[in-house]
Scaffold this motif. Structure first.
Motif, PDB file in Angstrom:
ATOM      1  N   PRO A1144       0.817  -1.215   0.000  1.00  6.83           N
ATOM      2  CA  PRO A1144       0.000   0.000   0.000  1.00  6.83           C
ATOM      3  C   PRO A1144       0.847   1.260   0.000  1.00  6.83           C
ATOM      4  N   LYS A1148       2.051   0.372  -6.513  1.00  4.48           N
ATOM      5  CA  LYS A1148       1.350  -0.908  -6.604  1.00  4.48           C
ATOM      6  C   LYS A1148       1.725  -1.630  -7.891  1.00  4.48           C
ATOM      7  N   LYS A1452     -10.579   8.862   2.538  1.00  5.13           N
ATOM      8  CA  LYS A1452      -9.932   7.889   1.653  1.00  5.13           C
ATOM      9  C   LYS A1452      -8.417   8.045   1.661  1.00  5.13           C
ATOM     10  N   GLN A1498     -15.626   0.275  -3.250  1.00  4.11           N
ATOM     11  CA  GLN A1498     -14.202   0.508  -3.495  1.00  4.11           C
ATOM     12  C   GLN A1498     -13.463   0.723  -2.192  1.00  4.11           C
ATOM     13  N   LYS A1499     -14.100   1.468  -1.292  1.00  7.36           N
ATOM     14  CA  LYS A1499     -13.478   1.761  -0.005  1.00  7.36           C
ATOM     15  C   LYS A1499     -13.364   0.493   0.844  1.00  7.36           C
ATOM     16  N   SER A1502     -10.608  -1.687  -0.724  1.00  2.00           N
ATOM     17  CA  SER A1502      -9.286  -1.110  -0.499  1.00  2.00           C
ATOM     18  C   SER A1502      -8.865  -1.267   0.957  1.00  2.00           C
ATOM     19  N   THR A1505      -8.088  -5.016   1.726  1.00  2.00           N
ATOM     20  CA  THR A1505      -6.834  -5.428   1.080  1.00  2.00           C
ATOM     21  C   THR A1505      -5.634  -4.820   1.779  1.00  2.00           C
ATOM     22  N   SER A1506      -5.728  -3.519   2.116  1.00  2.00           N
ATOM     23  CA  SER A1506      -4.619  -2.864   2.811  1.00  2.00           C
ATOM     24  C   SER A1506      -4.394  -3.483   4.185  1.00  2.00           C
TER      25      SER A1506
END
Length: 1826
Positions: A1144, A1148, A1452, A1498-1499, A1502, A1505-1506
């Motif tokens: 992150p 990427k 974000k 999306q948030k 993300s 995953t982070s």
């Protein structure tokens, strides 16, 4: 002490024996100096007088004590000599089945001729990282020592494996290479270690053959250098070969074979690709049939061919090249069948169109005529001309064989060259370990050039070995500062000079080869002239002029000179080679290119070697004529050069020696031939090592070991604080001769025999102590027994005498009573007898008198009757006599008259026949006639009268006749009547007879009928009785059957339950296996990820030069990038791609999705299986819940009150949170605005704040009291007000209202009524709901009962159709099924109820705690002024705080900052110590909730995953820290539980509060991410296990085995074992307390981090498994640990671990069960091991140990003291026989690397999200609560 003093009575010695080499005997009397004979007794009981040598007077060698027999190291023996070494090896090999033994620095390996399970990866892992002296001898220990010294000293190593053919050299070298390949791994993905191992089958096929001594004998020597990089991973290898036995290609002795590859080809001749080779059976070819043994038992040549081809493919030899090799080999076979026809004595020819030669030329691609020509001719070149000369048939055959040998040798070189190219290192080699597999010393009946070269090489190796041993001994003495005196040892330099020096044997041989007419005879004469009588090592045989003898270090060898020159020249005709070079077959000319190279000095050597440099050398251009000159180098010269290069290589490395011994010549498993063993021990240098050690101080003890062993020889005053001084003082007293020992810095050095002397003194003292103890104890026991017997005797006498007195008194009383009874009895008997006699006499007199009168009357009556009878009889007799007399008289008269008439008639007849008679007749005839006439006239007259009478008579007669006729008629009628009557009578008689017969028949029938009736009646009665009995039996049977049915039902129920439990266990095992496979897959995936990251890092660091001096980590605990041996079930398709982690914080990179998708697919499949099992479990849980719901009572009436209370608590909680926030803001403001000194404890602002807090706390106390009063009042009011009173008491209420004049009171009453109405409404609703629920449950129950009724009816209908037996069985089965189902339902309900009770208890505690907190918070929100002004404060005023939904909002762009502060930089030992357990997980989930609330996929993606990548990154960075791994395992599980708890799925919402259910995710289904998190948790768990394993591993062996927890139990055995240096610095000795402290540390850390209790149990179980497995594995590999006392130590240590489990309440974790194998092994060490009962007990006790482990422990069992007994071999055989039917794993060691599959049971949190506060220390001020 003097050595002669040890030869006392009962001392045991060794004496020479022609059969057994050495025999054991016992002295019968003490030896005195000057004695010429020793009185001995052999072991078999035979007495013997042993004569001493009068010159040397050398005494026979003493035998070691039994306690030293079977030692791991021969140098540990007190008496070091040949018989002790031989006996020790024999005991270990035959009794203990141990094939490896140390002899100083040498490992002696005896070939068992049997496959042993001691070479698996588990054994490799056990030896990896261990010191050489810590474990039992093994080839792996030598390999580990070499590997460790290479890493520690950064010096190249060599392992020299030697021994004669069949001793197991090749196998030992193979296992050493396998060890290196396993523990080191490879530095690249090319799998170099597999290629190194794959070279073995190739080299064995082309270089090994069957001999009379070995089925797989290496016929060449090889030295393999295994190259390593700076991280000590295999990067390549290089092979050198020496002296290939080319003569085997063309000749084999009886019962031997050619090289394996030829037979493999013949066995595979039927393959389609081999059709062109035109091969056949091995017996068809001349080169393969000479030995007459083409087949090896147990070897499939066709299968071996497949292995050879696979190995060639793995090493990069393409299929085309392989077929080329096979063509050349097939051509050699066909060449051997080429025959020659003699034309004359000097010439020969090949038959025209000879088929073998045609096939050879076709395969080789050469012209038939040209090859046929040069096989029969040769070219002679002179200075001016060239001649072509024919050769004889014998020379042609020799030339053909030489060509075949040359082709094979070049092919061998070519294959070795290509193998080396395949094994060549792509990167620079940092170091290497060489493995030398070379032939041992050989001597046969006929020894030729090959044996000469072999023994020459062994002379060089023995010289190097002697120097190395001498050097090590010297270093040891210098290190310990012992005075060093030179030891005389055998130096074989003169023998080497004899062979290789100028004018030596090789030099003269090369010189003779250069002579035009040189011959073997002339060379032999030169040898005699040069060395005979000049060199002591050279001799000439007496009976031969064509042989010579050389005295080698091992033995004398006689060499036959015949063939030396030919083999040394190795002549091959150049014309034949030129024909082959012109071949159209590409591979063939390639074989002969090496002969033209100049830079390789040994390229033309027939030994098949490759260049000795590790890098390939490119050939330079050869000058004309140089190649031919180089080609003329002799074999001896080439071998000498290669041997010098080998010795240079070995001298530049640290050598390690393995000496292989062949136990017998017949390949019998575990059979030991002493003669052959001694020959090889002398030849391989083992005895030389013993001699060098024995010449100095072979026995070495540390001061502590000496003190522990011989503490019994010391007195209390001798024990000082300084152990060294104590040992010195004691030794000076025990051993007077100070030359027998030396004191070093850390050790005591003893001469040979001194340890045995000390052991004798120790044993004598212990024996004397034992005798004294026995004497005292026996005396005490006997006195105690005597006193007990005396007391018992007195007691017995007292009781006996009393009994006797009572018996005598009783006798007197009985005697007096008996006399009285007798008097009256006798009087009564006599009177009765008299009366009886008087009555009998009177009766007899009456009877007798009557009898006499009756007799007299009868007599008179008879007399009267007899007179009458006599009268009549006498008259009848007189008449009868008269009649008889009259008849007799008449009869006599008649007879007389008849007699007289007959007499007269006779006379007349006589007269009538005579003449005179006739005359007389004629004379008186006339008279007579006259007389007759007169007579006739008279007669006529009479006739007439008679006629008249007759007529009268006729008349009368007729009348009479008529009358008589009438009478006759009447008589006839009467007769007929009589006849008819008679016939009737007869018929009647017949009828009577018939009737009689019928009557008889009827009577018989009647009788039979009666008999039958009686019989029938009897039978009927019997049948009735039997039926009654049967009935009773049937009743009893019925009862028994009922009981049995009941029992069977019970048993079947139990069996079904057991079966169900077993099936459940099996399903759990299958699930665990699947889970384990899946987790292994995850582990492999994570390893590949880490490998990919490491490779990427290495690529980034390629520009920089790595720092030198990298130290090798322990191979057992190597990092993931070097874990080659990890076994995974990942497929090849899944193993290729690598997954890239998303970084992150960095740029990427694109994910490699191929591997991810494949893994995801596999994961989905596993998840589906898991989900199906979970669904089934959920269904069962739902059924149990429904059953539970039926039994539940109505909900409590006070539910509305609880709801009201909960609402009020929520409001108070929100108010409390508000005040806490204000307080936190105030603190934060003070912190930000003031300097540190302002907020110090003594500052004014601090005092002001403290005063405010005090006042607030006082207000809280007051408010708390108010709340308690109001609550009690409200509860009392609610209890007083009932629904039924609402209507009846209305008037009372109105009156009360009228009485209330104050508006405030009216308002308060109105509010109370509203509350009451609300309460009643809530109660009504709750009752309605409960009623509806109850109706619904009743409907469901009715429906289920209907279904059950229908099912029962169907079963009944089916049962009625069945026969009675089947019906009973079906009913039983149905009843069993029903009972089983009910039992299972009840069990499930019980489990659910237990779970519910536990959860309710937990919730009760949490709620009680919350209520306390809420009450405190409520009191904080109320001030005294508010209490006065507002007595009734509405509850629902602070509603604005209820809007908080337990979510955290962030921007974000702050995502990376969130991950950095919360994951990457969070230290478990720092900030995280004071946090709520699982706080990072809660924060992350609250952030996910907010993203879900915003419907921002999306948030969410993300953030998740982070988070996952961040956790992986921090674990990779600090993955060796237990606290970090434990912290993130706990938080990952908590995060996973939160995703489940708030997922909205019903299965996870059961235990949620209504408020928690409101916090469930609404927009996204994160099931896939839950799976990813579960996989991550599995990876973290496995990393946690590896971390704790790395921490525990160094402690386990020391703490569980080596440390004496119970002091004084384990006596130190006099091993004198030389501890090898370790690559790891000594970190101190670990104890059991160290292990327990470490376990406490692990447990406290996991509890502190809030890890789930079930997960803690799984971690503890894994830890205990590691402890048990490592301890047991070391026990199985350490002979010194297998003793009775060590078993006691282990059991004590295990009990301490169990106590730890009890203290931590972890006994139900399954950890104790993992220690069961170790417990049983310890018990096995302590139980009796003698009788069959002991064997049966051992078999039943050791059910957790495998058969191999039980037998291994029994074989290793070693007494520490002389009072213990060894386990007999027969007892071990009994154990093996009893356990042969047991089906268990043949694996010896436990898999210490095994990780149990982990599960994460769902554990919902009772913590409300809206109550969570974020500490400022986390630095998360950029997120806000929503």
């Amino acid at each position: 002490m003097a050595a002669s003093e040890l030869y006392t009575k009962y001392a045991r010695v060794w004496i020479p024996d022609p059969e057994e080499v050495w025999k054991s005997a016992e002295l019968l009397k003490d030896y005195k100096p000057g004695d010429k004979v020793l009185q001995l007794r052999l072991e078999e009981g035979k007495d013997l007088e042993y004569s001493l040598d009068p010159k040397t007077k050398e005494l026979p060698p003493l035998r070691n004590p039994d306690i030293l027999v079977g030692e791991n190291d021969l140098t540990a023996l007190s008496y070091l000599h040949e018989p002790a070494v031989l006996h020790n090896l024999k005991v270990r090999f035959i009794d203990s089945k141990l094939i490896y033994t140390y002899c100083g620095i040498v490992l002696v390996a005896i070939n068992p001729y049997e496959q042993l399970p001691i070479y698996g990866e588990d054994i490799i892992n056990a030896y990896s990282g261990q010191n050489m002296g810590d474990m039992d001898p093994h080839i792996f220990a030598v390999a580990e020592e070499a590997y460790k010294q290479m890493a520690r000293d950064e010096r190249n190593q060599s392992i020299i494996v030697s021994g004669e053919s069949g001793a197991g050299k090749t196998v030992s070298a193979k296992y050493a290479m396998r060890y290196f390949a396993t523990v080191s791994g490879s530095a690249s993905e090319a799998n170099v270690e597999e290629k190194v191992l794959a070279s073995n089958p190739i080299m064995e096929s082309i270089g090994n053959a069957k001999t009379t001594r070995n089925d797989n004998s290496s016929r060449f020597g090889k030295y393999i250098e295994i190259g390593f990089d700076k991280r000590y991973r295999i990067i390549g290898a290089n092979m050198r070969t020496y002296l290939l036995e080319k003569s085997r290609v063309v000749f084999q002795a009886e019962e031997e074979r050619n090289y394996h590859i030829f037979y493999q080809l013949c066995a595979s001749a039927a393959l389609p690709e081999f059709k062109t080779l035109r091969l056949g059976n091995a017996n068809y070819f001349h080169y393969t049939k000479q030995g007459g043994s083409p087949v090896i038992d147990g070897v499939d040549d066709a299968k071996e061919m497949v292995n050879t081809r696979q190995a060639c493919t793995l090493l990069g030899i393409s299929d085309s090249y392989q077929m080329g090799i096979f063509r050349i080999l097939a051509g050699i076979l066909h060449l051997g069948n080429v025959e020659f026809a003699s034309r004359d004595s000097d010439s020969c020819t090949v038959p025209p169109k000879h088929e073998p030669l045609t096939i050879f030329c076709d395969l080789m691609g050469v012209e038939y005529e040209e090859m046929a020509h040069w096989l029969c001719h040769r070219k002679l070149a002179t200075a001016t001309e060239t001649y072509i000369k024919p050769i004889s048939k014998l020379h042609a055959i020799n030339a053909r064989d030489a060509l075949a040998k040359h082709i094979y040798a070049n092919l061998f070189n070519w294959i070795v060259d290509h193998v080396n190219k395949a094994l060549h290192a792509a990167v620079k080699q940092h170091s290497f370990i060489g493995v030398l597999d070379i032939y041992g010393f050989e001597t046969f009946e006929i020894n030729s050039f090959e044996q000469f070269c072999i023994n020459y090489a062994n002379e060089k190796l023995q010289q190097q070995f002697n120097m190395h041993v001498f050097k090590l001994e010297q270093e040891e003495y210098m290190k310990e500062q012992i005075p060093w005196t030179l030891i005389d040892f055998y130096d074989n330099q003169p023998c080497i000079n004899l062979i290789e020096a100028k004018m030596g044997v090789l030099d003269l041989l090369d010189e003779e080869c250069k002579m035009p007419k040189g011959s073997d005879d002339s060379w032999a004469q030169k040898l005699y002239n040069t060395h005979l009588n000049k060199c002591a090592l050279f001799e000439k045989p007496r009976m031969s002029n064509k042989a010579f003898i050389i005295k080698h270090f091992a033995d004398k060898v006689e060499y036959q000179c015949e063939g030396f020159l030919e083999k040394n020249k190795d002549t091959v005709y150049e014309e034949q080679i030129r024909v082959l070079k012109s071949s159209k077959f590409k591979l063939l000319p390639e074989l002969f290119q090496d002969e033209e190279k100049v830079l390789s000095p040994t390229s033309a050597a027939p030994s098949g070697r490759v260049p000795l440099t590790r890098m390939p050398v490119k050939p330079a251009k050869a000058r004309p004529g140089q190649a031919s000159k180089e080609h003329k180098k002799t074999v001896g010269h080439q071998f000498r050069n290669s041997l010098h290069l080998l010795m240079e290589t070995l001298n530049a490395t640290t050598p390690h020696y393995v000496r292989c011994i062949k136990p017998n010549d017949f390949k019998f498993p575990f059979t030991f031939d002493e003669k052959r063993a001694v020959q090889q021990l002398r030849a391989c240098g083992v005895l030389e090592t013993i001699r060098i050690s024995a010449a100095g101080f072979p026995s070495r003890w540390t001061y502590q070991e000496f003190f522990s062993r011989y503490r019994v020889l010391m007195k209390q005053r001798d024990v000082l604080g300084d152990r060294k001084q104590t040992c010195k003082n004691v030794l000076e007293k025990l051993i007077q001769d100070k030359d027998k020992y030396q004191f070093g810095k850390t050790k005591i050095f003893f001469r040979a025999g001194q340890v045995a002397y000390l052991e004798k003194i120790r044993a004598d003292k212990l024996r004397a102590a034992c005798i004294r103890i026995q004497k005292t104890i026996r005396g005490w026991l006997m006195r105690k027994k005597y006193l007990r017997m005396r007391k018992a005797a007195i007691t017995i006498q007292r009781y006996v005498r009393g009994y006797q007195a009572r018996c005598y008194a009783k006798f007197l009383r009985r005697t007096r009573a008996a006399i009285t009874i007798q008097k009256f009895q006798r009087m009564y008997v006599v009177r009765k007898r008299y009366r009886c006699m008087r009555d009998a006499t009177i009766a007899l007199q009456a009877l007798l008198r009557g009898y006499m009168v009756r007799n007299k009357y009868q007599m008179m009556l008879r007399e009267h009757k007899s007179v009458v009878i006599q009268k009549h009889v006498r008259g009848w007799l007189a008449r009868r006599r008269y009649g008889r007399t009259l008849r007799a008289i008449v009869y006599l008269q008649c007879c007389y008259r008849r007699m007289m008439a007959k007499r007269e008639l006779k006379k007349l007849k006589i007269e009538a026949r005579s003449v005179e008679r006739y005359k007389k007749l004629h004379i008186g005839l006339e008279n007579k006639i006259m007389q007759l006439q007169r007579k006739i006239d008279e007669q006529n007259k009479e006739y007439k009268s008679l006629l008249e009478k007759m007529t009268a008579l006729e008349v009368t007669y007729t009348t009479e006749t008529e009358k008589l006729r009438g009478d006759v008629e009447r008589l006839r009628l009467s007769e007929e009547e009589a006849r008819s009557a008679t016939s009737r009578v007869l018929s009647l008689q017949e009828e009577i007879a018939k009737l009689r017969t019928e009557l008889h028949h009827t009577q018989a029938e009647k009788k039979s009928i009666e008999e039958r009736a009686d019989k029938y009646k009897h039978e009927t009665e019997q049948l009735v009785s039997e039926l009654k009995e049967q009935n009773s039996l049937l009743k009893t049977e019925k009862e028994e059957l009922n009981r049995r049915i009941h029992d069977q039902a019970k048993e079947i129920t139990e069996s079904m339950e057991k079966k169900l439990v077993e099936e459940t266990k099996q399903l759990e095992l299958d699930l665990n296996d699947e889970r384990l496979r899946y987790q292994n897959l995850l582990n492999e995936f994570s390893r590949l990820e880490e490998r990919y990251d490491d490779l990427k890092d290495e690529m980034n660091l390629m520009v920089s030069i790595p720092k030198p001096g990298h130290k090798r980590t322990d191979s057992t605990h190597s990092s993931n990038e070097s874990e080659y041996t990890f076994s995974s079930e990942i497929t090849e398709a899944e193993d290729l791609p690598l997954r890239m982690e998303q970084e992150p914080s960095e740029k990427k990179a694109a994910l490699d999705m191929s591997l991810f998708l494949k893994l995801q697919k596999r994961v989905s499949e596993l998840e589906q299986e898991k989900q199906s099992l979970q669904d089934e479990l959920d269904r069962k849980e739902e059924q149990a819940l429904r059953a539970k719901a039926k039994e539940e009572e109505r909900p409590p009436i006070r539910g509305a009150e609880l709801e009201y209370e909960s609402l009020k608590r929520q409001e108070l909680e929100s108010e409390n949170k508000k005040l806490k926030n204000e307080l936190n803001e105030l603190q934060k403001a003070l912190t930000e605005t003031r300097a540190p000194e302002v907020t110090a404890p003594g500052a004014p602002a601090y005092r002001v704040l403290l005063d405010q807090l005090t006042s607030v706390s006082e207000e809280l106390e007051v408010r708390k009291e108010e709340v308690l009063i109001l609550r009690s009042q409200l509860v009392s009011q609610k209890e007083a007000i009932q629904p039924k009173h609402t209507m009846t008491d209305a008037t009372i209420l109105l009156e009360d209202v009228q009485k209330m004049k104050d508006k405030g009171e009216i308002a308060q009453a109105y509010i109370g009524l509203k509350e009451t109405n609300r309460l009643l409404e809530s109660q009504l609703q709750s009752q309605r709901k409960s009623h509806e629920n109850e109706l619904e449950s009743l409907r469901g129950e009715i429906q289920s009962l209907k279904e059950e009724n229908n099912r029962q009816q169907q079963l009944l209908a089916q049962n009625l159709q069945l026969p009675p037996e089947a019906r009973i069985e079906a009913s039983l089965q149905h009843e069993i099924t029903r009972l089983t189902n009910e039992n299972l339902d009840l069990m499930e309900q019980l489990e659910k109820q237990d779970k519910t009770v536990r959860k309710l208890k937990k919730q009760l505690k949490v709620f009680a705690k919350k209520i306390g907190e809420l009450e405190v918070g409520q009191m904080e929100n109320i001030s005294p002024g508010q209490i006065i002004d507002e007595p009734i404060r509405p509850v629902n005023i602070p509603r604005k705080e209820k809007d908080f939904q337990g979510m955290l909002e962030y921007k974000k762009e702050d995502e990376q900052k969130l991950v950095k502060n919360l994951i990457l930089e969070l230290k478990p030992r720092g900030v995280a110590v004071n946090l709520i357990p699982g706080l990072p997980a809660y924060i992350l989930f609250m952030c996910v909730r907010h993203a879900d609330y915003l419907n921002d996929d999306q948030k969410v993606r993300s953030l998740l995953t982070s988070t996952i990548n961040g956790i992986k990154k921090v674990l990779k960075k600090r993955g060796d820290d237990f606290e970090t791994v434990s912290f993130w395992l706990s938080n990952t599980c908590r995060f996973l539980h939160c995703l489940k708890q708030y997922s909205g799925e019903e299965g996870f919402m059961k235990h949620n509060t209504p408020r928690q259910n409101e916090h469930c995710l609404t927009n996204f289904d994160l099931a896939e991410y839950r799976q990813v998190l579960s996989d991550l948790a599995i990876q973290i768990y496995q990393q946690l296990v590896r971390v704790l394993e790395n921490i525990l591993q160094p402690m386990i062996v020391s703490g569980m085995l080596e440390h004496e927890t119970i002091q004084g139990v384990s006596g130190v055995k006099p091993t004198g074992l030389r501890k090898r240096t370790s690559s790891i610095a000594d970190e101190g000795t670990y104890t059991l307390d160290s292990i327990i402290r470490q376990l406490n540390s692990f447990h406290s850390v996991m509890c502190q981090h809030g890890m789930d209790p079930e997960l803690i149990k799984q971690v503890v179980k894994q830890m205990f498994y590691i402890i048990g497995a490592v301890t047991l594995n070391n026990l199985l590999l350490r002979k010194d640990m297998c003793s009775w006392s060590k078993g006691m130590q282990i059991r004590y240590n295990v009990s301490q671990l169990e106590e730890w489990l009890r203290d931590k309440n972890l006994m139900n974790s399954g950890a104790k069960e993992t220690l069961e194998p170790l417990i049983q092994a310890a018990q096995l060490l302590q139980v009796k091991k003698k009788t069959d009962e002991d064997a049966e007990a051992i078999c039943s006790m050791c059910n957790a140990l495998t058969t191999a482990q039980i037998v291994k422990v029994l074989n290793l069992y070693t007494p520490v003291n002389e009072f213990e007994e060894r386990v007999l071999v027969s007892f071990i055989r009994t154990i093996q026989v009893r356990l042969r039917d047991r089906k268990d794993s043949p694996q010896l060691l436990m898999d210490a690397k095994h990780i149990f599959p982990v599960t994460f049971p769902f554990n919902p949190s009772s913590l409300a999200l809206e109550t969570i506060q974020i500490p400022a220390s986390l630095g998360l001020g950029f997120i806000s609560r929503v």
